[in-house]
Write an enzyme that holds these catalytic residues in place. Structure first.
Site, short mmCIF file in Angstrom:
data_model
loop_
_atom_site.label_atom_id
_atom_site.label_comp_id
_atom_site.label_asym_id
_atom_site.label_seq_id
_atom_site.Cartn_x
_atom_site.Cartn_y
_atom_site.Cartn_z
N ARG A 39 0.84 -1.21 0.00
CA ARG A 39 0.00 0.00 0.00
C ARG A 39 0.87 1.25 0.00
O ARG A 39 0.56 2.23 -0.68
CB ARG A 39 -0.96 -0.02 1.19
CG ARG A 39 -1.97 1.11 1.16
CD ARG A 39 -3.07 0.95 2.20
NE ARG A 39 -2.56 1.12 3.56
CZ ARG A 39 -3.29 0.95 4.66
NH1 ARG A 39 -4.58 0.59 4.57
NH2 ARG A 39 -2.78 1.11 5.85
N LYS A 68 -2.59 6.99 1.00
CA LYS A 68 -2.38 7.34 2.41
C LYS A 68 -1.31 8.42 2.44
O LYS A 68 -0.14 8.16 2.70
CB LYS A 68 -1.99 6.09 3.20
CG LYS A 68 -2.24 6.21 4.69
CD LYS A 68 -2.22 4.84 5.35
CE LYS A 68 -2.12 4.92 6.86
NZ LYS A 68 -3.23 5.58 7.54
N GLU A 109 -16.16 6.49 5.75
CA GLU A 109 -15.34 5.85 6.80
C GLU A 109 -15.23 6.77 8.00
O GLU A 109 -15.75 7.88 7.99
CB GLU A 109 -13.96 5.48 6.24
CG GLU A 109 -13.18 6.65 5.69
CD GLU A 109 -11.84 6.25 5.06
OE1 GLU A 109 -11.29 5.19 5.40
OE2 GLU A 109 -11.34 7.03 4.23
N1 PXG Z 1 -9.26 4.85 6.98
C1 PXG Z 1 -8.37 5.81 7.20
C2 PXG Z 1 -8.64 7.19 6.72
C3 PXG Z 1 -7.18 5.51 7.89
O1 PXG Z 1 -6.28 6.48 8.12
C4 PXG Z 1 -7.95 3.23 8.10
C5 PXG Z 1 -9.08 3.59 7.40
C6 PXG Z 1 -7.76 1.80 8.51
O2 PXG Z 1 -6.75 1.19 7.74
P1 PXG Z 1 -5.89 -0.02 8.31
O3 PXG Z 1 -5.04 -0.41 7.17
O4 PXG Z 1 -5.14 0.51 9.48
O5 PXG Z 1 -6.85 -1.09 8.70
C7 PXG Z 1 -6.96 4.20 8.36
C8 PXG Z 1 -5.72 3.83 9.10
C9 PXG Z 1 -2.71 7.12 13.27
C10 PXG Z 1 -3.04 5.90 12.50
O6 PXG Z 1 -1.75 7.09 14.04
C11 PXG Z 1 -3.91 5.95 11.45
C12 PXG Z 1 -4.22 4.79 10.76
C13 PXG Z 1 -3.67 3.60 11.12
C14 PXG Z 1 -2.79 3.55 12.18
C15 PXG Z 1 -2.48 4.72 12.89
O7 PXG Z 1 -3.41 8.12 13.10
N2 PXG Z 1 -5.11 4.91 9.73
#
Ligand code: PXG
Length: 291
Positions: A52, A151, A184
């Site tokens: 990703r 991301k 989301e």
């Molecule tokens: N949507 C968004 C906008 C995210 O930023 C997810 C969904 C979930 O994705 P994953 O791959 O984690 O299942 C995210 C993930 C942080 C932090 O410190 C943010 C995320 C993941 C871990 C830490 O803000 N975002």
């Protein structure tokens, strides 16, 4: 012992882990990142996270000067250098040091930082009781402007949503897209269980393709629960039997109230609880060992 941070190929003590103020990640949010977890000495879905990261970089036309294998190795080495078995890992790749113009041509090379720290877990009561969410005024980024599948280091869209939810007294923000469909949470994907089907919004509506989301869909299918990636509205959530969000940090967090409407019984439901149990088993069993 101070924390060791990976900076462009070297593991250095955190005091020496510095980035230029001319880095375009700082000046413009020009870069990409990942948030990854290690459980009991194994990194969960490392390959998927690295893929990703490279897809995000490709879409912003930034070339990472490592192979994916080298990046995986760098992540493993950073966790090991800090003696961690359970960790939260942040990988940040920015466009690098340039000048005050936004032109990336003036950045000779990207800046790669990997930080591994202890994971701050949410209090267990939240998982037992569930949390409240509100839909927020800020809409999710339009796919045609800045696709949420990237991301990127430009997280203001999500940060606005988070602030708005917090000010409204809720722990989670529900972001709608420009047409009013549910996308989301601020940093999590959303699921609703309604009339025997587990629904989650499709990628084309403007969401991050969450790695936890993918894992949870797999677990649900394995349990014989029908899963549909299909647009959902606020109505679907208000009238759903169960609702939860998924993410690397939160794992599976039950949502029991949305915009002052109680969802289902107002308690985490059986599907949410079962998937949580399975997810917690999965993260312990699976993963790339820290060797
Ligand atoms: N949507 C968004 C906008 C995210 O930023 C997810 C969904 C979930 O994705 P994953 O791959 O984690 O299942 C995210 C993930 C942080 C932090 O410190 C943010 C995320 C993941 C871990 C830490 O803000 N975002």
């Amino acid at each position: 012992m101070s924390r060791m941070v990976f900076v462009n190929g070297d593991l250095v003590p955190e005091e020496q882990a510095t980035v230029s103020v001319f880095d375009h990640g700082y000046l413009y949010g020009d870069g990409v990142f990942e948030g990854i977890r290690a459980y009991d000495g194994k990194i969960f879905r490392l390959e998927e996270h690295v893929d990703r990261l490279y897809e995000s970089a490709h879409c912003i036309m930034m070339e990472i000067p490592y192979t994916r294998e080298q990046m995986q190795r760098a992540i493993i080495d950073t966790v090991k250098a800090n003696g961690l078995r359970d960790a939260y890992i942040r990988v940040v790749v920015s466009r690098g040091k340039g000048d005050l113009g936004m032109n990336p041509k003036n950045c000779p090379g990207c800046q790669i930082v990997i930080i591994a720290g202890k994971i701050a877990v949410f209090p267990p009561e939240l998982y037992e009781d569930g949390i409240e969410a509100v839909t927020v005024p800020t809409r999710r980024n339009v796919v045609g402007a800045l696709d949420p599948r990237i991301k990127s280091l430009n997280y203001l869209n999500n940060i606005m949503a988070h602030i708005e939810a917090t000010r409204a007294g809720a722990r989670e923000a529900l972001m709608l897209n420009s047409e009013g469909y549910v996308t989301e949470g601020a940093a999590d994907n959303i699921f609703v269980y309604r009339r025997g089907v587990l629904w989650t919004p499709p990628k084309y509506l403007g969401i991050l393709e969450g790695i936890t989301r993918e894992a949870v869909m797999g677990l649900a299918r394995g349990e014989g629960i029908p899963v549909e990636e299909s647009p959902i509205t606020r109505h679907d959530i208000y009238t759903g039997d169960e609702c939860f969000v998924t993410g690397t940090a939160a794992e599976i967090m039950p949502i029991v109230e949305v915009d002052s409407r109680v969802v289902g019984t107002g308690k985490p439901g059986p599907v949410t609880r079962r998937l949580t149990e399975l997810y917690r088993e999965l993260v312990i069993e699976e993963g790339t060992p820290l060797e």
